[in-house]
Design a protein around this motif. Structure first.
Motif, PDB file in Angstrom:
ATOM      1  N   ASN A 181      48.089 -16.869 -25.682  1.00 58.50           N
ATOM      2  CA  ASN A 181      47.052 -15.850 -25.034  1.00 58.50           C
ATOM      3  C   ASN A 181      47.426 -14.655 -24.958  1.00 58.50           C
ATOM      4  OD1 ASN A 181      45.574 -18.409 -24.864  1.00 58.50           O
ATOM      5  ND2 ASN A 181      45.725 -18.873 -22.667  1.00 58.50           N
ATOM      6  N   GLU A 182      47.691 -13.954 -25.874  1.00 62.02           N
ATOM      7  CA  GLU A 182      48.175 -12.852 -25.748  1.00 62.02           C
ATOM      8  C   GLU A 182      47.299 -11.560 -26.539  1.00 62.02           C
ATOM      9  OE1 GLU A 182      50.724 -11.642 -24.064  1.00 62.02           O
ATOM     10  OE2 GLU A 182      52.080 -13.283 -23.966  1.00 62.02           O
TER      11      GLU A 182
ATOM     12  N   SER B 123      47.141 -20.830 -28.359  1.00 58.87           N
ATOM     13  CA  SER B 123      46.315 -19.925 -27.476  1.00 58.87           C
ATOM     14  C   SER B 123      44.891 -20.321 -27.301  1.00 58.87           C
ATOM     15  CB  SER B 123      46.319 -18.607 -28.021  1.00 58.87           C
ATOM     16  OG  SER B 123      47.629 -17.926 -28.083  1.00 58.87           O
ATOM     17  N   THR B 124      44.131 -20.191 -26.137  1.00 58.40           N
ATOM     18  CA  THR B 124      42.781 -20.406 -26.036  1.00 58.40           C
ATOM     19  C   THR B 124      41.944 -19.214 -26.021  1.00 58.40           C
ATOM     20  OG1 THR B 124      43.510 -20.514 -23.643  1.00 58.40           O
ATOM     21  CG2 THR B 124      43.360 -22.716 -24.812  1.00 58.40           C
ATOM     22  N   ASP B 125      42.642 -18.107 -26.137  1.00 61.25           N
ATOM     23  CA  ASP B 125      41.833 -16.912 -26.296  1.00 61.25           C
ATOM     24  C   ASP B 125      41.723 -16.817 -27.875  1.00 61.25           C
ATOM     25  OD1 ASP B 125      44.128 -15.973 -26.865  1.00 61.25           O
ATOM     26  OD2 ASP B 125      44.310 -14.268 -25.478  1.00 61.25           O
ATOM     27  N   ASN B 126      41.505 -15.791 -28.204  1.00 56.41           N
ATOM     28  CA  ASN B 126      41.243 -15.427 -29.563  1.00 56.41           C
ATOM     29  C   ASN B 126      42.317 -14.594 -30.239  1.00 56.41           C
ATOM     30  OD1 ASN B 126      40.814 -13.199 -28.545  1.00 56.41           O
ATOM     31  ND2 ASN B 126      39.078 -12.583 -29.965  1.00 56.41           N
TER      32      ASN B 126
ATOM     33  N   ILE C  36      52.120 -19.026 -37.773  1.00 58.11           N
ATOM     34  CA  ILE C  36      52.105 -20.443 -37.764  1.00 58.11           C
ATOM     35  C   ILE C  36      51.388 -20.607 -36.618  1.00 58.11           C
ATOM     36  CG2 ILE C  36      53.418 -22.631 -37.211  1.00 58.11           C
ATOM     37  CD1 ILE C  36      55.927 -21.138 -38.513  1.00 58.11           C
ATOM     38  N   SER C  37      50.217 -21.638 -36.488  1.00 62.10           N
ATOM     39  CA  SER C  37      49.488 -21.913 -35.212  1.00 62.10           C
ATOM     40  C   SER C  37      49.368 -23.104 -35.201  1.00 62.10           C
ATOM     41  CB  SER C  37      48.124 -21.447 -35.702  1.00 62.10           C
ATOM     42  OG  SER C  37      47.341 -21.649 -34.614  1.00 62.10           O
TER      43      SER C  37
ATOM     44  N   LYS D 147      48.923 -11.266 -18.865  1.00 65.25           N
ATOM     45  CA  LYS D 147      50.021 -11.457 -17.647  1.00 65.25           C
ATOM     46  C   LYS D 147      50.699 -12.846 -18.191  1.00 65.25           C
ATOM     47  CE  LYS D 147      46.707 -14.883 -15.137  1.00 65.25           C
ATOM     48  NZ  LYS D 147      47.105 -15.993 -15.929  1.00 65.25           N
ATOM     49  N   SER D 148      51.836 -12.908 -17.286  1.00 69.53           N
ATOM     50  CA  SER D 148      52.790 -13.938 -17.938  1.00 69.53           C
ATOM     51  C   SER D 148      52.396 -15.363 -17.671  1.00 69.53           C
ATOM     52  CB  SER D 148      54.148 -13.956 -16.887  1.00 69.53           C
ATOM     53  OG  SER D 148      55.009 -14.920 -17.061  1.00 69.53           O
ATOM     54  N   SER D 149      52.786 -16.224 -18.392  1.00 65.74           N
ATOM     55  CA  SER D 149      52.226 -17.542 -18.371  1.00 65.74           C
ATOM     56  C   SER D 149      52.812 -18.460 -17.501  1.00 65.74           C
ATOM     57  CB  SER D 149      52.232 -18.213 -19.984  1.00 65.74           C
ATOM     58  OG  SER D 149      51.721 -17.573 -20.876  1.00 65.74           O
ATOM     59  N   TRP D 150      54.153 -17.856 -17.117  1.00 67.64           N
ATOM     60  CA  TRP D 150      54.968 -18.705 -16.373  1.00 67.64           C
ATOM     61  C   TRP D 150      54.670 -18.625 -14.834  1.00 67.64           C
ATOM     62  CZ3 TRP D 150      59.331 -21.502 -18.383  1.00 67.64           C
ATOM     63  CH2 TRP D 150      59.324 -21.244 -19.852  1.00 67.64           C
ATOM     64  N   SER D 151      54.654 -19.784 -14.263  1.00 70.41           N
ATOM     65  CA  SER D 151      54.596 -19.816 -12.744  1.00 70.41           C
ATOM     66  C   SER D 151      55.963 -20.168 -12.117  1.00 70.41           C
ATOM     67  CB  SER D 151      53.549 -20.794 -12.256  1.00 70.41           C
ATOM     68  OG  SER D 151      53.964 -22.178 -12.451  1.00 70.41           O
TER      69      SER D 151
END
Ligand code: UDP
Ligand code: MG
Length: 310
Positions: free
Chosen positions: A14-15, A44-47, A65-66, A205-209
């Motif tokens: 998601n970047e 990624s769930t965005d484009n 690679i996806s 934003k970072s994907s890490w919580s």
């Protein structure tokens, strides 16, 4: 793919905002070798994937690679490394420009002239990072270095430049539960470091919580040390001797004529304490069993949905 080529592996989740900025920043850097950028789209769930394909139309040195879903950065790194096994040099970079592309030429210079196999970027400060996060991070490095033979360096990023021999060694490790920070250290080889100032991500934003990071640290410990199992054994031995001592006290009180049937509060405290110790020990044991269980399933680290390279 010539032997002079450099493959830059870029995990992406998601970047959509950062991909074009990354490609632009990298194109501004003068490199002494021919490069390929390999984006690994980690479900990624965005484009993001469409944006990668758009960038690809503009320059021939971009590949992708996806994955079929989000498998995590570890899976993305492995897929990238496997696809780059024939390159002379391989680099791993985040897409958010926290890993400055200007360091790449310096790294290439170092790897050629210093007779090392790997050049690692190391951030020289943790400013801009919440104090509590630095504290947990430093504690993690202190603890794992105390208990594991694999020594991790605090502040060491995944951002690095490797020679082909290092990549082959990393890919040859067949473990499913991959903790890259540990694997990079475990394979050895000669390495040198480049220090740089910590940067904020450029966009997105970072994907890490915090919880993700905590789990990541736990996995790292379980992957690279069995010392926690020794710790619970030591606690067990300690409790055993404590119980003998308590038995002696109770018997002595009996012969001295002091009644022992009182002390509800102290009894409850003792019961709670030892229940806690037992649950903790079972928990530690459970982590290792879970790890063995997951490993035994031999599931792949990722599933590719589509790609444009072999
Ligand atoms: N990333 C990924 N899969 C994930 C999470 C992150 O491939 O499940 C990628 C992300 O797109 C970025 C890199 O890993 O290129 C580092 O992620 P992030 O910036 O979120 O982590 P941080 O810099 O905070 O450690
Ligand atoms: Mg980042």
């Amino acid at each position: 793919m010539s032997q002079n080529d450099l493959s830059i592996i870029v995990p992406v989740h998601n970047e959509k905002e950062t991909i074009p900025l990354f490609v632009k920043a990298l194109s501004n850097v003068e490199l002494p070798v021919k490069k390929n950028i390999l984006f690994v789209d980690d479900g990624s769930t965005d484009n993001s994937l469409e944006i990668i394909k758009k960038e690809q139309k503009k320059s021939a040195d971009i590949h992708y690679i996806s994955f079929s879903r989000n498998f995590g950065k570890e899976g993305a790194l492995l897929a990238g490394l496997k696809a780059s096994i024939n390159y002379k040099y391989v680099s791993v970079m985040d897409v958010d420009l926290q890993d400055p592309p200007e360091l790449l030429p310096i790294m290439l210079n170092k790897i050629k002239n210093d007779h090392v196999d790997m050049v690692v970027a190391r951030r020289s400060n943790r400013k801009d990072e919440p104090v509590i996060r630095s504290f947990f991070s430093n504690s993690f490095y202190w603890f794992i270095n105390k208990i594991s033979n694999t020594k991790l360096v605090s502040g060491e990023r995944d951002f690095r430049l490797m020679k082909n021999n290092v990549v082959r060694a990393i890919v040859s490790l067949s473990e499913n539960q991959r903790f890259s920070k540990g694997i990079f250290a475990w394979v050895g080889f000669r390495r040198s470091y480049i220090s740089y100032q910590n940067k904020d991500r450029i966009a997105g934003k970072s994907s890490w919580s915090f919880i993700d990071l905590f789990k990541y640290a736990m996995d790292g410990i379980v992957s690279f040390s069995t010392f926690p199992l020794t710790i619970i054994t030591i606690i067990g031995i300690f409790c055993f001797f404590l119980s003998i001592l308590a038995a002696i006290v109770v018997v002595a009180r009996f012969f001295m004529g002091i009644p022992s049937a009182f002390g509800w509060a102290s009894m409850i405290t003792i019961i709670l304490f030892f229940s806690g110790v037992q649950l903790l020990s079972i928990g530690v044991l459970g982590r290792y069993i879970a790890s063995t269980y997951l490993e035994s399933k031999k599931r792949p680290n990722y599933i590719v949905r589509e790609k444009d390279i072999e």
